[in-house]
Scaffold this motif. Structure first.
Motif, PDB file in Angstrom:
ATOM      1  N   ARG A   1       0.828  -1.216   0.000  1.00  0.00           N
ATOM      2  CA  ARG A   1       0.000   0.000   0.000  1.00  0.00           C
ATOM      3  C   ARG A   1       0.856   1.258   0.000  1.00  0.00           C
ATOM      4  O   ARG A   1       0.644   2.192  -0.771  1.00  0.00           O
ATOM      5  CB  ARG A   1      -0.914   0.012   1.224  1.00  0.00           C
ATOM      6  CG  ARG A   1      -1.957  -1.090   1.276  1.00  0.00           C
ATOM      7  CD  ARG A   1      -2.757  -0.955   2.561  1.00  0.00           C
ATOM      8  NE  ARG A   1      -3.663  -2.081   2.745  1.00  0.00           N
ATOM      9  CZ  ARG A   1      -4.420  -2.245   3.823  1.00  0.00           C
ATOM     10  NH1 ARG A   1      -4.376  -1.339   4.795  1.00  0.00           N
ATOM     11  NH2 ARG A   1      -5.228  -3.284   3.928  1.00  0.00           N
TER      12      ARG A   1
ATOM     13  N   ASP B   1       1.259   4.335  -2.835  1.00  0.00           N
ATOM     14  CA  ASP B   1       0.956   5.716  -2.442  1.00  0.00           C
ATOM     15  C   ASP B   1       2.154   6.632  -2.653  1.00  0.00           C
ATOM     16  O   ASP B   1       2.011   7.758  -3.146  1.00  0.00           O
ATOM     17  CB  ASP B   1       0.532   5.762  -0.972  1.00  0.00           C
ATOM     18  CG  ASP B   1      -0.855   5.194  -0.736  1.00  0.00           C
ATOM     19  OD1 ASP B   1      -1.599   5.028  -1.721  1.00  0.00           O
ATOM     20  OD2 ASP B   1      -1.190   4.908   0.425  1.00  0.00           O
TER      21      ASP B   1
ATOM     22  N   SER C   1      -4.480  11.729  -3.382  1.00  0.00           N
ATOM     23  CA  SER C   1      -5.424  10.617  -3.270  1.00  0.00           C
ATOM     24  C   SER C   1      -6.699  11.061  -2.572  1.00  0.00           C
ATOM     25  O   SER C   1      -6.670  11.757  -1.553  1.00  0.00           O
ATOM     26  CB  SER C   1      -4.785   9.463  -2.494  1.00  0.00           C
ATOM     27  OG  SER C   1      -3.661   8.962  -3.181  1.00  0.00           O
TER      28      SER C   1
ATOM     29  N   GLU D   1      -9.482   8.553  -2.427  1.00  0.00           N
ATOM     30  CA  GLU D   1      -9.910   7.299  -1.809  1.00  0.00           C
ATOM     31  C   GLU D   1      -8.980   6.200  -2.288  1.00  0.00           C
ATOM     32  O   GLU D   1      -8.481   6.222  -3.416  1.00  0.00           O
ATOM     33  CB  GLU D   1     -11.357   6.949  -2.176  1.00  0.00           C
ATOM     34  CG  GLU D   1     -11.884   5.729  -1.425  1.00  0.00           C
ATOM     35  CD  GLU D   1     -13.314   5.346  -1.798  1.00  0.00           C
ATOM     36  OE1 GLU D   1     -13.813   4.342  -1.269  1.00  0.00           O
ATOM     37  OE2 GLU D   1     -13.923   6.038  -2.642  1.00  0.00           O
ATOM     38  N   ARG D   2      -8.743   5.236  -1.414  1.00  0.00           N
ATOM     39  CA  ARG D   2      -7.919   4.089  -1.775  1.00  0.00           C
ATOM     40  C   ARG D   2      -8.529   2.841  -1.148  1.00  0.00           C
ATOM     41  O   ARG D   2      -9.260   2.921  -0.157  1.00  0.00           O
ATOM     42  CB  ARG D   2      -6.472   4.281  -1.313  1.00  0.00           C
ATOM     43  CG  ARG D   2      -6.360   4.527   0.181  1.00  0.00           C
ATOM     44  CD  ARG D   2      -4.911   4.665   0.636  1.00  0.00           C
ATOM     45  NE  ARG D   2      -4.229   5.792   0.034  1.00  0.00           N
ATOM     46  CZ  ARG D   2      -4.300   7.036   0.481  1.00  0.00           C
ATOM     47  NH1 ARG D   2      -5.094   7.322   1.512  1.00  0.00           N
ATOM     48  NH2 ARG D   2      -3.637   8.005  -0.093  1.00  0.00           N
TER      49      ARG D   2
ATOM     50  N   SER E   1      -8.724  -1.905  -1.505  1.00  0.00           N
ATOM     51  CA  SER E   1      -8.240  -3.182  -2.007  1.00  0.00           C
ATOM     52  C   SER E   1      -9.383  -3.921  -2.667  1.00  0.00           C
ATOM     53  O   SER E   1     -10.558  -3.615  -2.432  1.00  0.00           O
ATOM     54  CB  SER E   1      -7.661  -4.022  -0.859  1.00  0.00           C
ATOM     55  OG  SER E   1      -6.614  -3.333  -0.217  1.00  0.00           O
TER      56      SER E   1
ATOM     57  N   SER F   1     -14.361  -0.498   3.995  1.00  0.00           N
ATOM     58  CA  SER F   1     -13.347   0.544   3.844  1.00  0.00           C
ATOM     59  C   SER F   1     -13.919   1.913   4.165  1.00  0.00           C
ATOM     60  O   SER F   1     -13.268   2.746   4.812  1.00  0.00           O
ATOM     61  CB  SER F   1     -12.793   0.523   2.416  1.00  0.00           C
ATOM     62  OG  SER F   1     -11.836   1.532   2.228  1.00  0.00           O
TER      63      SER F   1
ATOM     64  N   ARG G   1     -10.117  -1.461   6.312  1.00  0.00           N
ATOM     65  CA  ARG G   1      -9.611  -1.822   4.992  1.00  0.00           C
ATOM     66  C   ARG G   1      -9.059  -3.244   5.023  1.00  0.00           C
ATOM     67  O   ARG G   1      -8.045  -3.513   5.658  1.00  0.00           O
ATOM     68  CB  ARG G   1      -8.549  -0.846   4.520  1.00  0.00           C
ATOM     69  CG  ARG G   1      -8.035  -1.187   3.123  1.00  0.00           C
ATOM     70  CD  ARG G   1      -7.128  -0.129   2.571  1.00  0.00           C
ATOM     71  NE  ARG G   1      -6.504  -0.566   1.332  1.00  0.00           N
ATOM     72  CZ  ARG G   1      -5.623   0.139   0.642  1.00  0.00           C
ATOM     73  NH1 ARG G   1      -5.266   1.330   1.070  1.00  0.00           N
ATOM     74  NH2 ARG G   1      -5.088  -0.339  -0.468  1.00  0.00           N
TER      75      ARG G   1
ATOM     76  N   HIS H   1      -4.458  -3.439  -5.136  1.00  0.00           N
ATOM     77  CA  HIS H   1      -4.646  -2.138  -4.512  1.00  0.00           C
ATOM     78  C   HIS H   1      -5.133  -1.157  -5.577  1.00  0.00           C
ATOM     79  O   HIS H   1      -4.724  -1.248  -6.738  1.00  0.00           O
ATOM     80  CB  HIS H   1      -3.323  -1.591  -3.951  1.00  0.00           C
ATOM     81  CG  HIS H   1      -2.730  -2.407  -2.854  1.00  0.00           C
ATOM     82  ND1 HIS H   1      -3.459  -2.883  -1.780  1.00  0.00           N
ATOM     83  CD2 HIS H   1      -1.443  -2.832  -2.660  1.00  0.00           C
ATOM     84  CE1 HIS H   1      -2.667  -3.555  -0.977  1.00  0.00           C
ATOM     85  NE2 HIS H   1      -1.441  -3.544  -1.483  1.00  0.00           N
ATOM     86  N   TRP H   2      -6.003  -0.224  -5.188  1.00  0.00           N
ATOM     87  CA  TRP H   2      -6.434   0.817  -6.116  1.00  0.00           C
ATOM     88  C   TRP H   2      -6.447   2.170  -5.410  1.00  0.00           C
ATOM     89  O   TRP H   2      -6.607   2.240  -4.190  1.00  0.00           O
ATOM     90  CB  TRP H   2      -7.809   0.524  -6.715  1.00  0.00           C
ATOM     91  CG  TRP H   2      -8.918   0.339  -5.704  1.00  0.00           C
ATOM     92  CD1 TRP H   2      -9.369  -0.835  -5.173  1.00  0.00           C
ATOM     93  CD2 TRP H   2      -9.698   1.377  -5.092  1.00  0.00           C
ATOM     94  NE1 TRP H   2     -10.379  -0.603  -4.268  1.00  0.00           N
ATOM     95  CE2 TRP H   2     -10.614   0.746  -4.206  1.00  0.00           C
ATOM     96  CE3 TRP H   2      -9.718   2.756  -5.212  1.00  0.00           C
ATOM     97  CZ2 TRP H   2     -11.525   1.466  -3.442  1.00  0.00           C
ATOM     98  CZ3 TRP H   2     -10.644   3.487  -4.452  1.00  0.00           C
ATOM     99  CH2 TRP H   2     -11.526   2.830  -3.581  1.00  0.00           C
ATOM    100  N   VAL H   3      -6.241   3.200  -6.198  1.00  0.00           N
ATOM    101  CA  VAL H   3      -6.246   4.582  -5.693  1.00  0.00           C
ATOM    102  C   VAL H   3      -6.961   5.450  -6.702  1.00  0.00           C
ATOM    103  O   VAL H   3      -6.753   5.311  -7.923  1.00  0.00           O
ATOM    104  CB  VAL H   3      -4.809   5.115  -5.507  1.00  0.00           C
ATOM    105  CG1 VAL H   3      -4.840   6.574  -5.063  1.00  0.00           C
ATOM    106  CG2 VAL H   3      -4.033   4.271  -4.505  1.00  0.00           C
TER     107      VAL H   3
ATOM    108  N   GLY I   1      -7.668   9.629  -7.364  1.00  0.00           N
ATOM    109  CA  GLY I   1      -7.246  10.920  -6.866  1.00  0.00           C
ATOM    110  C   GLY I   1      -7.344  11.994  -7.932  1.00  0.00           C
ATOM    111  O   GLY I   1      -7.891  11.778  -9.027  1.00  0.00           O
TER     112      GLY I   1
END
Length: 245
Positions: free
Chosen positions: A151, A155, A164, A166-167, A169, A227, A232, A238-240, A242
């Motif tokens: 993670r 980031d 970012s 929101e982040r 999984s 989340s 989380r 993993h995703w982000v 932003g």
């Protein structure tokens, strides 16, 4: 789907279908589907972008950029979608880089030198990458991956480019299966898997496909709900999402 995974099959792999649905919901929740210029980096066979086009304004210009496109791939673009091997022009409202960074030697340079110049302040960006280096396996090598991400690592690489919003999984339920596969591979010291071990060519039948879709849909929705309430769960990706600074 990565171009190396493309094979004939009766159905799209449930992982791919539910990954699309999960990311589409996230984009919608952040107002990103109002975009009028969309760039999909490393777009593979274009299925994700073609599917997303149905949720975008009718006049949206969508560009699929993949350096591995063949001439036939370029000619197969659906109306309203441009496919290119060449670096596109700048000025996008939304940029997608889904399962791209793990494919390059220097993702920091890719972000700084190739992706960031295509965006301006306020551009929305969504990035996803496979999670946890300890799960790196023959499957990753067959797909041309250089790494998997923690993670913080993801980031940190994105921080100079985007803020970012929101982040999260994706696909907690698949982690034990992948961990077991990796453990067996290391114990048996199996040779590297071939490229046909990707998500292409799914042909498990309608009953299994429907059941798998339902399970992964529930997994994705549960992870997102938790989340949003401060819990989380780990996941296979993993995703982000932003905004460019």
């Amino acid at each position: 789907m990565d171009l190396t995974e493309r094979r004939a099959g009766a159905y799209r792999h449930p992982w791919e279908v539910q990954r699309f649905e999960a990311y589409r919901r996230i984009l919608a929740d952040h107002g990103a589907l109002d975009a009028h210029r969309v760039l999909d980096v490393g777009s593979g066979d274009g299925w994700f972008t073609d599917s997303l086009a149905d949720s975008l304004p009718a006049d949206t210009e969508t560009v699929c950029w993949d350096v591995n496109y063949s001439e036939s791939d370029l000619e197969a673009a659906r109306p309203g979608v441009v496919r290119t091997r060449d670096r596109p022009s700048s000025g996008y409202d939304l940029v997608l880089a889904l399962d791209v960074l793990e494919h390059v030697d220097d993702p920091v340079a890719l972000i700084r030198d190739e992706l960031a110049p295509l965006t301006t302040a306020g551009t929305q960006v969504m990035v996803a990458a496979p999670a946890y280096q300890r799960l790196f396996s023959a499957h990753d090598r067959a797909l041309g991956h250089h790494r998997r991400y923690g993670r913080r690592e993801l980031d940190d690489q994105l921080a100079p480019w985007i803020e970012s919003v929101e982040r999260g999984s994706l696909f907690t339920s698949l982690l034990p299966l992948r961990a077991a596969q990796v453990a067996v591979e290391r114990i048996r010291e199996r040779p590297a898997l071939e490229a046909d071990h990707g998500v292409g060519g799914w042909d498990a039948g309608s009953t299994v496909t429907s059941a798998t879709n339902a399970a992964l849909r529930a997994d994705a929705r549960t992870s997102r709900w938790l989340s949003r309430h401060g819990i989380r769960l780990p996941g296979l990706s993993h995703w982000v999402i932003g905004v460019v600074r």
